[in-house]
Design a protein around this motif. Structure first.
Motif, PDB file in Angstrom:
ATOM      1  N   GLY A  63      10.124   9.542  11.480  1.00 29.33           N
ATOM      2  CA  GLY A  63       8.704   9.364  11.666  1.00 29.33           C
ATOM      3  C   GLY A  63       8.160  10.365  12.662  1.00 29.33           C
ATOM      4  N   ALA A  77       6.814   5.302  12.350  1.00 31.01           N
ATOM      5  CA  ALA A  77       7.591   5.399  11.114  1.00 31.01           C
ATOM      6  C   ALA A  77       7.258   4.197  10.227  1.00 31.01           C
ATOM      7  CB  ALA A  77       9.078   5.455  11.429  1.00 31.01           C
ATOM      8  N   GLY A  78       6.017   4.110   9.799  1.00 32.41           N
ATOM      9  CA  GLY A  78       5.570   2.934   9.067  1.00 32.41           C
ATOM     10  C   GLY A  78       5.198   1.825  10.028  1.00 32.41           C
ATOM     11  N   SER A  79       5.986   1.655  11.036  1.00 30.22           N
ATOM     12  CA  SER A  79       5.670   0.763  12.148  1.00 30.22           C
ATOM     13  C   SER A  79       5.871   1.572  13.420  1.00 30.22           C
ATOM     14  CB  SER A  79       6.580  -0.471  12.139  1.00 30.22           C
ATOM     15  OG  SER A  79       7.931  -0.091  12.292  1.00 30.22           O
ATOM     16  N   GLU A  80       5.288   1.104  14.501  1.00 21.09           N
ATOM     17  CA  GLU A  80       5.496   1.770  15.780  1.00 21.09           C
ATOM     18  C   GLU A  80       6.802   1.250  16.369  1.00 21.09           C
ATOM     19  OE1 GLU A  80       1.169   2.712  17.588  1.00 21.09           O
ATOM     20  OE2 GLU A  80       1.799   0.618  17.635  1.00 21.09           O
ATOM     21  N   ARG A 180       9.858  -3.007  17.688  1.00 16.42           N
ATOM     22  CA  ARG A 180       9.009  -2.585  16.573  1.00 16.42           C
ATOM     23  C   ARG A 180       7.711  -3.362  16.485  1.00 16.42           C
ATOM     24  NH1 ARG A 180      13.113  -3.292  12.012  1.00 16.42           N
ATOM     25  NH2 ARG A 180      12.012  -5.244  11.911  1.00 16.42           N
ATOM     26  N   ARG A 182       3.958  -3.006  13.721  1.00 12.51           N
ATOM     27  CA  ARG A 182       3.292  -2.244  12.668  1.00 12.51           C
ATOM     28  C   ARG A 182       2.210  -1.358  13.289  1.00 12.51           C
ATOM     29  NH1 ARG A 182       5.170  -3.853   8.032  1.00 12.51           N
ATOM     30  NH2 ARG A 182       5.789  -5.995   7.703  1.00 12.51           N
TER      31      ARG A 182
END
Length: 188
Positions: A63, A77-80, A180, A182
């Protein structure tokens, strides 16, 4: 004629030895400079670029590298994901550039994982903590100590009120692979 050839040969040998000594000195100085480069400064040079890495417990991630702190990185990367740099097993095809240690602000150089996790706890949103063995803890960060994170474990979508909290997980920092959320907010 033989004397001229002999002197020319001696001059060529001396010139070759001088070039070899200069090349060796350049190589040694280069190794010395590289030895002073910290991983954080290599990562700082890549902010805004794609980072592909293997993270203990979380596996392969890829990401955009958003930020680099003293001992953590933020990857989108799609989520933080907040990843302690100690959980990075390796980075793939990372360019050789690095940021000079002198160019890093004092605040950035001191902004450690503890500070970041305290900000996450103040946010009061649901996160998933992935431990280095691959286990996950999902809930709301509650307290951050010097070397641990308390997570109130509850159903996703339910506020972390005492009556809704099923348990509390205390995760030592050295066990964290990543934290993680989002990109749309701290949710799972």
């Amino acid at each position: 004629m033989r004397w001229q050839e002999l002197f020319a040969d001696l001059e060529a040998q001396a010139s070759a030895l001088e070039r070899a000594a200069t090349d060796a000195e350049i190589s040694e100085r280069t190794r010395g400079e590289v030895a002073r480069v910290a991983m954080a400064n290599r990562l700082r040079a890549q902010v805004g670029a794609r980072l592909t890495a293997r993270v203990w417990g979380a596996g392969d991630i890829s990401g955009r590298l958003e930020r680099v702190g003293a001992d953590w990185v933020l990857v989108l990367a799609g989520s933080e994901m907040v990843v302690p740099t100690s959980a990075l097993m390796f980075c793939v095809d990372m360019p050789l550039e690095a940021v000079s240690a002198d160019s890093v602000s004092v605040v950035t150089s001191r902004l450690g994982l503890t500070s970041v996790l305290r900000a996450v706890a103040r946010d009061r949103s649901v996160v998933t903590v992935v431990t280095r063995d691959g286990a996950t803890v999902t809930g709301t960060p509650d307290r951050v100590g010097a070397d641990f994170l308390d997570v109130a474990v509850h159903e996703v979508g339910v506020p972390p009120r005492r009556s809704q909290v099923r348990s509390r997980a205390t995760v030592p920092f050295e066990a964290i692979g990543c934290v993680r959320r989002r990109a749309t907010g701290w949710e799972v």
